[in-house]
Design an enzyme around this catalytic site. Structure first.
Site, PDB file in Angstrom:
ATOM      1  N   LYS A 187     -97.517-107.858  76.066  1.00  0.00           N
ATOM      2  CA  LYS A 187     -96.080-107.435  75.672  1.00  0.00           C
ATOM      3  C   LYS A 187     -95.058-108.414  76.033  1.00  0.00           C
ATOM      4  CE  LYS A 187     -94.205-103.829  73.574  1.00  0.00           C
ATOM      5  NZ  LYS A 187     -94.922-102.699  72.576  1.00  0.00           N
TER       6      LYS A 187
HETATM    7  N1  GLU Z   1     -94.416-103.165  69.035  1.00  0.00           N
HETATM    8  C1  GLU Z   1     -95.423-102.505  68.239  1.00  0.00           C
HETATM    9  C2  GLU Z   1     -96.161-101.574  69.286  1.00  0.00           C
HETATM   10  O1  GLU Z   1     -95.618-101.336  70.275  1.00  0.00           O
HETATM   11  C3  GLU Z   1     -96.299-103.282  67.266  1.00  0.00           C
HETATM   12  C4  GLU Z   1     -97.074-104.455  68.177  1.00  0.00           C
HETATM   13  C5  GLU Z   1     -97.733-105.118  67.107  1.00  0.00           C
HETATM   14  O2  GLU Z   1     -97.732-105.080  65.829  1.00  0.00           O
HETATM   15  O3  GLU Z   1     -98.446-106.289  67.742  1.00  0.00           O
HETATM   16  O4  GLU Z   1     -96.999-101.095  68.976  1.00  0.00           O
END
Ligand code: GLU
Length: 418
Positions: free
Chosen positions: A107
């Site tokens: 993240k």
């Molecule tokens: N931000 C989204 C999540 O928390 C998608 C992450 C992604 O597609 O890599 O799952």
């Protein structure tokens, strides 16, 4: 590590500890998986439109890469911290493993209120961030995506900055891009669509019909708005929806397409649309409804309000919306919980499709994508339900334990380096 000691990180670790305990996870692995594999903190000087230079702080945290490239969104929000990003990265690891995607978890984030920046400032901030995290990212290493406060435009700038550095176009470095840059059909609404697919399975399991169901949704960003729209298309009555300033309620059901049109075009708050009676975010959570979807930020359902929830199903569109104490109360009340790492995994599942299409340079139809998303997320739902019944544990623990088990196997099979 003191910098990690925020409430969101404590929540992620407490969930992990509880699952690790229940599955008697190897103690060596337990120590390792509590902490991120790699964390990068970057300072981002940005020339503002008035000529000043403002310095922002950004992060990219890779929690675990044992099963493949790291995957996870980038968040722009004033409360972003190393602890929050690390918790979200850990949840991505379990989420990808639970869905069976060949990814680890990551993240990123920048501590910024994106709405206070002009588009030009936002572009300079994003490009500087992409340049600073450049050593960490790449289609085989770590693939960012949108999250709270970021969108397809931000992903385009990251894709371009990365591509400028290497000298050729690399669509597979990020997902959630516009179609013209190698984005995927169905990616934008994927998280909402996934929330709806698993909720439909839960309703079926509880022998409830979608036509007689009422739905309340906290949050009207990407996840909340698409969940509302698709729930309505499937025949449910969406009775309440909210944004940060509060929400609106209409027992007869809200006109979601019209709400989206007014909300997007006018920049008004939801309450200003006057399409329902004003309610606070707290009142929304406590509404008597069939399905409650928290689709905003973490830790909204706590031991203070959990006892007052009156939904039959809690379908967690947001990451980490429920604290551990609240979770226990909800389970005791008999609320059927579809935990975040399962309920909101539609986003990363279709991100995976986007990445595969980019690598193959071969693109799929919208119906292919919907069908494959449906297969993956509903089988993850049924595997979790079966595990929860067999092991007599909650859906949350079942989801966490299945995800952690996949990661633990990868670690044990690869062995400890050196
Ligand atoms: N931000 C989204 C999540 O928390 C998608 C992450 C992604 O597609 O890599 O799952």
């Amino acid at each position: 590590m003191q910098e990690l000691d925020t409430h969101t990180f404590r929540l992620a670790v407490a969930q992990f500890d509880r699952a690790a305990e229940a599955m008697q996870l190897d103690p060596n692995l337990r120590e390792r998986l509590k902490l991120p594999q790699r964390s990068l903190i970057v300072s981002l000087p940005v020339r503002m439109d008035d000529g000043r230079v403002e310095v922002f702080t950004g992060y990219r945290v890779q929690h675990d890469s044992s099963r493949g490239p790291c995957k996870g969104g980038i968040r722009y929000h004033q409360d972003v911290s190393l602890g929050e990003v690390s918790a979200l990265a850990m949840w991505m690891t379990w989420k990808c493993a639970l869905a069976g995607l060949p990814y680890g978890g990551a993240k990123g984030g920048i501590q910024v209120s994106p709405k206070k920046l002009s588009p030009a400032e936002l572009q300079r901030l994003t490009r500087r961030y992409a340049a600073e995290i450049f050593p960490l990212i790449g289609p085989d290493k770590d693939v960012p995506a949108p999250d709270v406060g970021t969108d397809a435009q931000v992903m385009s700038w990251i894709m371009d900055t990365y591509s400028q550095q290497v000298g050729y176009a690399v669509p597979g470095v990020v997902t959630g891009k516009p179609l013209s840059l190698g984005g995927s059909l169905g990616r934008e609404e994927a998280t909402g669509r996934g929330v709806v697919y698993v909720t439909l399975e839960a309703l079926r399991h509880l022998k409830l019909s979608i036509e007689n169901s009422t739905v309340a949704i906290q949050g009207f960003g990407n996840v909340g708005s698409h969940t509302a729209l698709i729930m309505q298309q499937e025949g449910a009555r969406v009775v309440a929806i909210s944004d940060v300033t509060g929400g609106i309620y209409n027992a007869k059901g809200l006109d979601i397409p019209e709400l989206i049109r007014r909300y997007r075009n006018s920049g008004q708050s939801l309450a200003d649309t006057k399409m329902g009676e004003f309610i606070t975010n707290e009142e929304l959570l406590q509404l008597d409804c069939t399905v409650l979807v928290p689709a905003a930020l973490s830790e909204q359902i706590t031991e203070t309000n959990a006892d007052r929830l009156r939904c039959r199903i809690l379908s967690e569109g947001a990451n980490g919306p429920t604290t551990l104490e609240a979770d226990r109360i909800l389970v005791e009340k008999g609320i059927f919980i579809i935990p975040d790492i399962l309920a909101n995994s539609g986003g990363v599942i279709v991100s995976y499709f986007e990445w595969v299409q980019d690598l193959q340079r071969f693109f799929w139809s919208a119906s292919d994508i919907q069908q494959r998303l449906h297969n993956i997320i509903t089988s993850a739902f049924h595997r979790t339900l079966q595990f929860s019944n067999e092991r007599r544990t909650s859906m949350r623990m079942a989801a966490l334990m299945s995800g952690i088990d996949q990661v633990a196997q990868a670690h044990l099979q690869r062995g400890l380096y050196p």
